[in-house]
Design a protein around this motif. Structure first.
Motif, short mmCIF file in Angstrom:
data_model
loop_
_atom_site.label_atom_id
_atom_site.label_comp_id
_atom_site.label_asym_id
_atom_site.label_seq_id
_atom_site.Cartn_x
_atom_site.Cartn_y
_atom_site.Cartn_z
N ASN A 111 0.75 -1.28 -0.09
CA ASN A 111 -0.06 -0.05 -0.04
C ASN A 111 0.96 1.34 -0.10
O ASN A 111 0.42 2.31 0.79
N ASN A 112 2.05 1.26 -0.83
CA ASN A 112 2.61 2.31 -1.02
C ASN A 112 3.16 3.05 0.49
O ASN A 112 3.58 2.44 1.35
N LEU A 113 3.04 4.42 0.28
CA LEU A 113 3.58 5.27 1.60
C LEU A 113 2.78 4.71 2.76
O LEU A 113 3.41 4.97 3.98
N ILE A 114 1.45 4.41 2.83
CA ILE A 114 0.75 3.91 3.83
C ILE A 114 1.61 2.70 4.96
O ILE A 114 1.64 2.87 6.04
N ASP A 115 2.28 2.07 4.05
CA ASP A 115 3.13 1.01 4.81
C ASP A 115 4.03 1.49 5.74
O ASP A 115 4.25 0.88 6.77
N THR A 191 6.04 -1.48 -4.66
CA THR A 191 4.68 -1.71 -4.11
C THR A 191 3.48 -2.47 -5.27
O THR A 191 3.92 -2.13 -6.49
N THR A 416 -2.38 0.81 -5.91
CA THR A 416 -1.72 1.16 -4.48
C THR A 416 -1.45 2.62 -4.15
O THR A 416 -1.11 2.98 -3.26
N ASP A 417 -1.57 3.44 -5.34
CA ASP A 417 -1.47 4.70 -5.24
C ASP A 417 -2.70 5.54 -4.57
O ASP A 417 -2.38 6.46 -3.72
N THR A 420 -2.56 6.30 -0.80
CA THR A 420 -1.64 7.26 -0.19
C THR A 420 -2.09 8.53 -0.59
O THR A 420 -2.07 9.50 0.20
N LEU A 424 -2.99 11.49 2.04
CA LEU A 424 -2.09 12.86 2.05
C LEU A 424 -3.24 14.03 1.84
O LEU A 424 -3.09 15.04 2.43
#
Length: 520
Positions: A111-115, A191, A416-417, A420, A424
């Motif tokens: 899950n991209n940046l959430i990870d 990701t 997956t974006d 995020t 944000l």
């Protein structure tokens, strides 16, 4: 109006979350579970049999500096927004991450940046994430990431001409480990939205063996599994599972003789350990079947555990439950593939009927499980009392909720974006709108009223969202009720087909568990 359910997560869950793990809750096969043994506590890792005395003293950790205080402030903000956007995050076995000393976390990347935000919030220690160099192109973003301790690494798809700087990235990792720091890496390299761990790159094993060769026995190599129940939705359940540390010292002798072979063997060991913390399905068609069984039968399995073993819903490990379903599917695919194919065809037929009549499985399932009169009265009362709070919460939080959702749909280039971008955008939109609304209220009724209004915003926002989810369930069930009234035979067919599928799944469950029970 009695289908609204769910209560607002208390603020205390946000304040206490990362320091309290959910403890140990292991589901053995299908329909077997063990309740947790109590809240996890942070403690120093026990000595490992393979751990040796370091060949050279480790440099003393540096005293806290402004960067560490900045990281702590960022982490506090992240914890609030994760609490606001997700259900309380389940953290399994955080005690497996040592409180000090060099640590390398190997994490799957769904899950991209959430990870990174979830893992950083789950641990007390500062986490130095190895991040794609593409994220450092913007000077402001690069400054922020470096202040948070991120380490850039170049990939071929980012810039094939800049692979040499990776030597600097490895040197930075080695230096951080020598100072007893914690590094996190995503060995999959990128990701992805797959329901299984992808083939790992060799970077994690090279870092681990490089440090271990210089300082044997020091490093803790910890696999981590991330599971998102609903990747795109707010208030979806998130699980962070820390695995048993992988001993690196046994690979040193092979590394001295053949470094490439040792890196390859350790990479496979890391992959197996990560898969153990995350549901792993080898084939795409098996993945689809597992997801279909989970969608149809997970509720019955959980109800069985709650009824027969006296467990709470929070004590049931979703990953272990999913792994048990995967094991059962693999068992029958190897021994009775025709049975699996018949079940899959029947599930597809049932889904086609749902689509034809424009109803959801949840509504059919609710028809089979009519709640008690007392439960219906309670839910109806909650719906009536909660309606004014829903209207208020929707009015003051509607725009900051809808705008990030619209932006995510427009800007997310891949699945997956989405989370995020939405996350944000929400971090910007909610404070901005809350500030404007609070300022307006302050101008109208004064500072005291504005303060009370500001405190009500996040709580009523969560309540309104939960109420909206309940309204969606009610709408689905009302639609099925209309179908049952106007086309009774079609509704009966849907109910009968679902009952037949569940009966077949229960027979398969009994057949799967019978040999194991006889062997005990």
């Amino acid at each position: 109006m009695y289908y609204f359910s769910g209560t607002l997560s208390p603020l205390s869950s946000f304040l206490a979350w990362p320091s309290q793990g959910l403890g140990e809750a292991i589901v053995r096969e299908i329909g077997v579970a063990v309740s947790r043994g109590g809240p996890a506590t942070r403690r120093r890792s026990p000595a490992r049999p393979d751990r040796q005395e370091p060949t050279a003293p480790r440099p003393a950790p540096a005293s806290p500096d402004p960067t560490d205080r900045f990281y702590a402030a960022v982490r506090l903000v992240v914890r609030f927004w994760l609490w606001f956007c997700f259900k309380p995050v389940d953290v399994r076995h955080p005690e497996r991450v040592p409180a000090d000393g060099p640590v390398l976390l190997c994490i799957n990347h769904p899950n991209n940046l959430i990870d990174s935000l979830v893992v950083a919030a789950a641990l007390r220690r500062k986490v130095h994430f190895v991040a794609a160099a593409a994220m450092f192109r913007n000077p402001l973003v690069a400054c922020f990431l470096r202040a948070c301790g991120a380490i850039p690494v170049y990939r071929k798809e980012d810039d094939p001409d800049k692979l040499d700087p990776n030597a600097k990235a490895f040197a930075t990792c080695f230096q951080a480990l020598e100072h007893g720091r914690l590094i996190a890496i995503y060995p999959e390299g990128t990701t992805h939205a797959e329901a299984r761990v992808q083939r790992l790159k060799s970077g994690a094993a090279r870092i681990a063996l490089g440090h271990e060769a210089a300082r044997p026995g020091e490093l803790s190599l910890v696999p981590v599994g991330l599971t998102f129940e609903a990747r795109k939705s707010f208030l979806g359940r998130v699980l962070v599972s820390f695995g048993e540390p992988i001993p690196v010292t046994p690979y040193l002798e092979a590394h001295r003789e053949d470094p490439c072979k040792a890196v390859d063997v350790l990479t496979r060991a890391i992959q197996r350990a990560m898969e153990a913390e995350r549901v792993h399905v080898e084939r795409i068609e098996a993945t689809e079947l597992v997801l279909a069984i989970e969608e149809l039968h997970r509720g019955e399995l959980i109800s069985e555990l709650l009824a027969t073993r006296g467990l709470g819903a929070w004590q049931i490990d979703p990953v272990r439950l999913s792994c048990a379903i995967v094991d059962a599917v693999n068992y029958f695919k190897a021994r009775d593939p025709e049975r699996v194919e018949r079940l899959w065809q029947r599930i597809q037929g049932y889904r086609a009927l749902l689509a034809e009549h424009r109803v959801k499985d949840e509504a059919v399932q609710a028809r089979l499980r009519r709640p008690l009169r007392r439960e219906r009265v309670r839910r109806s009362w909650e719906a009536i009392v909660g309606f004014p709070f829903f209207v208020y919460g929707a009015a003051v939080n509607g725009l900051p909720y809808l705008i990030p959702r619209w932006l995510a749909r427009r800007l997310a280039r891949k699945e997956t974006d989405y989370a995020t971008v939405r996350f944000l955008a929400s971090v910007v939109a909610f404070p901005l709108f809350w500030a404007l609304e609070t300022w307006t209220v302050g101008q109208l009724i004064g500072a005291t009223g504005a303060a009370v209004f500001a405190l009500s915003l996040p709580l009523t926002g969560l309540l309104a969202y939960r109420y909206l989810v309940g309204a969606g369930r009610l709408r689905s069930r009302l639609r099925f009720g209309v179908l049952a009234f106007t086309r009774e035979q079609a509704a009966r067919c849907l109910v009968a087909e679902r009952e037949a599928i569940i009966a077949e799944l229960e027979r398969a469950q009994a057949d799967y568990l019978a040999p194991k029970e006889r062997s005990l």
